[in-house]
Motif scaffolding. Structure first.
Motif, PDB file in Angstrom:
ATOM      1  N   ALA A  17     -19.369  26.581 -11.576  1.00 58.24           N
ATOM      2  CA  ALA A  17     -18.106  26.938 -11.927  1.00 58.24           C
ATOM      3  C   ALA A  17     -17.021  25.857 -11.520  1.00 58.24           C
ATOM      4  O   ALA A  17     -15.949  25.627 -12.357  1.00 58.24           O
ATOM      5  N   LEU A  18     -17.047  25.246 -10.470  1.00 56.01           N
ATOM      6  CA  LEU A  18     -16.202  24.089 -10.159  1.00 56.01           C
ATOM      7  C   LEU A  18     -16.388  23.055 -11.098  1.00 56.01           C
ATOM      8  O   LEU A  18     -15.452  22.357 -11.385  1.00 56.01           O
ATOM      9  N   GLY A  19     -17.507  22.493 -11.175  1.00 49.05           N
ATOM     10  CA  GLY A  19     -18.022  21.411 -12.052  1.00 49.05           C
ATOM     11  C   GLY A  19     -17.418  21.493 -13.247  1.00 49.05           C
ATOM     12  O   GLY A  19     -16.742  20.538 -14.002  1.00 49.05           O
ATOM     13  N   SER A  20     -17.495  22.914 -14.023  1.00 46.63           N
ATOM     14  CA  SER A  20     -16.934  22.975 -15.248  1.00 46.63           C
ATOM     15  C   SER A  20     -15.595  22.663 -15.405  1.00 46.63           C
ATOM     16  O   SER A  20     -15.099  22.267 -16.448  1.00 46.63           O
ATOM     17  N   SER A  21     -14.972  23.464 -14.213  1.00 47.45           N
ATOM     18  CA  SER A  21     -13.323  23.241 -14.339  1.00 47.45           C
ATOM     19  C   SER A  21     -12.780  22.016 -14.216  1.00 47.45           C
ATOM     20  O   SER A  21     -11.865  21.537 -14.985  1.00 47.45           O
ATOM     21  N   VAL A  22     -13.507  21.224 -13.265  1.00 49.72           N
ATOM     22  CA  VAL A  22     -13.180  19.826 -13.060  1.00 49.72           C
ATOM     23  C   VAL A  22     -13.480  19.017 -14.361  1.00 49.72           C
ATOM     24  O   VAL A  22     -12.470  18.177 -14.740  1.00 49.72           O
ATOM     25  N   SER A  23     -14.657  19.083 -15.025  1.00 51.81           N
ATOM     26  CA  SER A  23     -14.997  18.366 -16.107  1.00 51.81           C
ATOM     27  C   SER A  23     -13.948  18.440 -17.149  1.00 51.81           C
ATOM     28  O   SER A  23     -13.389  17.721 -17.999  1.00 51.81           O
ATOM     29  N   ALA A  34     -18.922  12.445 -18.242  1.00 54.82           N
ATOM     30  CA  ALA A  34     -20.244  12.345 -18.135  1.00 54.82           C
ATOM     31  C   ALA A  34     -20.830  13.371 -17.206  1.00 54.82           C
ATOM     32  O   ALA A  34     -20.389  13.626 -16.162  1.00 54.82           O
ATOM     33  N   ARG A  35     -21.608  14.476 -17.854  1.00 49.19           N
ATOM     34  CA  ARG A  35     -21.835  15.441 -16.951  1.00 49.19           C
ATOM     35  C   ARG A  35     -23.002  15.502 -16.315  1.00 49.19           C
ATOM     36  O   ARG A  35     -24.160  15.417 -17.324  1.00 49.19           O
ATOM     37  N   ALA A  39     -29.360  21.819 -13.699  1.00 51.45           N
ATOM     38  CA  ALA A  39     -29.801  22.649 -14.888  1.00 51.45           C
ATOM     39  C   ALA A  39     -28.986  22.209 -15.975  1.00 51.45           C
ATOM     40  O   ALA A  39     -28.532  21.210 -16.083  1.00 51.45           O
ATOM     41  N   ASP A  40     -28.737  22.987 -16.921  1.00 47.43           N
ATOM     42  CA  ASP A  40     -28.053  22.827 -18.179  1.00 47.43           C
ATOM     43  C   ASP A  40     -26.659  22.664 -18.123  1.00 47.43           C
ATOM     44  O   ASP A  40     -26.005  23.701 -17.580  1.00 47.43           O
ATOM     45  N   PRO A  41     -25.968  21.515 -17.901  1.00 48.84           N
ATOM     46  CA  PRO A  41     -24.407  21.498 -17.919  1.00 48.84           C
ATOM     47  C   PRO A  41     -23.498  22.462 -18.849  1.00 48.84           C
ATOM     48  O   PRO A  41     -22.545  22.556 -18.599  1.00 48.84           O
ATOM     49  N   GLY A  42     -24.452  22.943 -19.936  1.00 44.94           N
ATOM     50  CA  GLY A  42     -23.628  23.805 -20.663  1.00 44.94           C
ATOM     51  C   GLY A  42     -22.588  23.513 -21.493  1.00 44.94           C
ATOM     52  O   GLY A  42     -21.870  23.991 -22.093  1.00 44.94           O
ATOM     53  N   THR A  43     -22.912  22.142 -22.003  1.00 48.88           N
ATOM     54  CA  THR A  43     -21.999  21.394 -23.311  1.00 48.88           C
ATOM     55  C   THR A  43     -23.057  20.366 -24.036  1.00 48.88           C
ATOM     56  O   THR A  43     -24.151  19.970 -23.503  1.00 48.88           O
ATOM     57  N   ASP A  46     -23.294  12.883 -25.947  1.00 47.11           N
ATOM     58  CA  ASP A  46     -24.183  11.916 -25.429  1.00 47.11           C
ATOM     59  C   ASP A  46     -24.148  11.523 -23.909  1.00 47.11           C
ATOM     60  O   ASP A  46     -25.020  10.810 -23.650  1.00 47.11           O
ATOM     61  N   LEU A  47     -23.383  12.082 -23.363  1.00 47.89           N
ATOM     62  CA  LEU A  47     -23.282  11.761 -21.997  1.00 47.89           C
ATOM     63  C   LEU A  47     -23.531  13.239 -21.051  1.00 47.89           C
ATOM     64  O   LEU A  47     -22.683  13.387 -19.973  1.00 47.89           O
ATOM     65  N   VAL A  48     -24.281  13.822 -21.415  1.00 51.79           N
ATOM     66  CA  VAL A  48     -25.008  14.940 -20.831  1.00 51.79           C
ATOM     67  C   VAL A  48     -26.406  14.753 -20.274  1.00 51.79           C
ATOM     68  O   VAL A  48     -26.996  14.496 -20.846  1.00 51.79           O
ATOM     69  N   PHE A  49     -26.387  15.128 -18.961  1.00 47.61           N
ATOM     70  CA  PHE A  49     -27.888  14.742 -18.254  1.00 47.61           C
ATOM     71  C   PHE A  49     -28.135  16.111 -17.502  1.00 47.61           C
ATOM     72  O   PHE A  49     -27.799  16.380 -16.193  1.00 47.61           O
ATOM     73  N   GLY A  50     -28.952  16.996 -18.062  1.00 44.09           N
ATOM     74  CA  GLY A  50     -29.334  18.160 -17.486  1.00 44.09           C
ATOM     75  C   GLY A  50     -30.678  17.942 -16.977  1.00 44.09           C
ATOM     76  O   GLY A  50     -31.451  17.025 -17.374  1.00 44.09           O
TER      77      GLY A  50
END
Length: 231
Positions: A17-23, A34-35, A39-43, A46-50
């Motif tokens: 919840a906080l990570g999504s808001s900050v991103s 870059a997330r 788990a799955d960052p939900g987005t 090419d800069l997503v690392f789940g």
């Protein structure tokens, strides 16, 4: 509003919840985010690392190298990954303490070490601590100790990186108003909790040039109605 146009910023724990808001707040300010998350960052993108073990320094180094290869120098890191457990010393175990230090402190150490060689100048690191680190209540020992470690990491790293024009600060939120916390504490007064979006605004400020004179600070971020005693 602070502007971060063109700046690449890494966010760990971006799927929460906080990570999504900050991103999202960083992106609205013009940053390329870059997330990272276990788990799955939900987005997409090419800069997503789940599926990352954020305590694994080798995996963190590989991810940071990939980010730098795709986007150039990294302008910031926000260490949000973490967790909470309430255990008295008598009812808990040494494993509870080890788990808190791994997910709250070692994740920040691992990500910070991995990003160092890729940071541009100037750059900023923001660590999410907790107001409980200033005074621990009953059952808060393991959590508060790990978050106190985040504060000490922040102070030390700020001194180490000052010659490289890299600022390092920590935020100390009170209880954060998230769906998980509302579910776990249904009888609490939610109006005394701090909203993720309010924390995100402070992160954006600290990432920006507007905060160029701030480093090594641990900044409380709480609701005006939050109790003075942390917990």
């Amino acid at each position: 509003m602070a502007e971060l146009h063109g700046r690449v910023i890494v966010v760990t724990g971006a799927g929460g919840a906080l990570g999504s808001s900050v991103s999202s707040a960083l992106e609205r300010a013009g940053a390329r985010v870059a997330r990272h998350d276990h788990a799955d960052p939900g987005t997409g993108g090419d800069l997503v690392f789940g599926g990352m073990d954020l305590t694994d320094e080798a995996a963190s180094r590989q991810a940071m190298s990939e980010i730098a290869a795709k986007s150039g120098r990294i302008g910031g890191l926000v260490n949000i990954a973490g967790g909470f457990v309430w255990r008295t010393l008598a009812d808990g175990s040494a494993a509870d303490w080890e788990r808190m230090f791994r997910i709250n402190l070692l994740t920040a150490v691992s990500a910070s070490r991995a990003v160092l060689e890729h940071l541009g100048k100037p750059a900023s690191i923001v660590n999410i601590g907790a107001v409980a680190a200033t005074r621990a209540g009953a059952g808060m020992g393991a959590y508060a100790a790990s978050k106190s470690g985040v504060a000490r990491l922040t102070e030390s790293l700020a001194e180490e990186l000052a010659p490289a024009s890299v600022r390092v600060n920590a935020l100390l939120p009170s209880v954060i108003d998230t769906p998980a916390n509302r579910r776990d504490l249904p009888k609490a007064d939610f109006t005394t909790w701090v909203a993720p979006d309010d924390i995100a605004k402070v992160v954006v400020f600290l990432m920006s040039d507007d905060a160029s004179a701030i480093s090594g600070a641990s900044i409380p971020v709480t609701s005006p109605r939050a109790p003075s005693k942390p917990g």
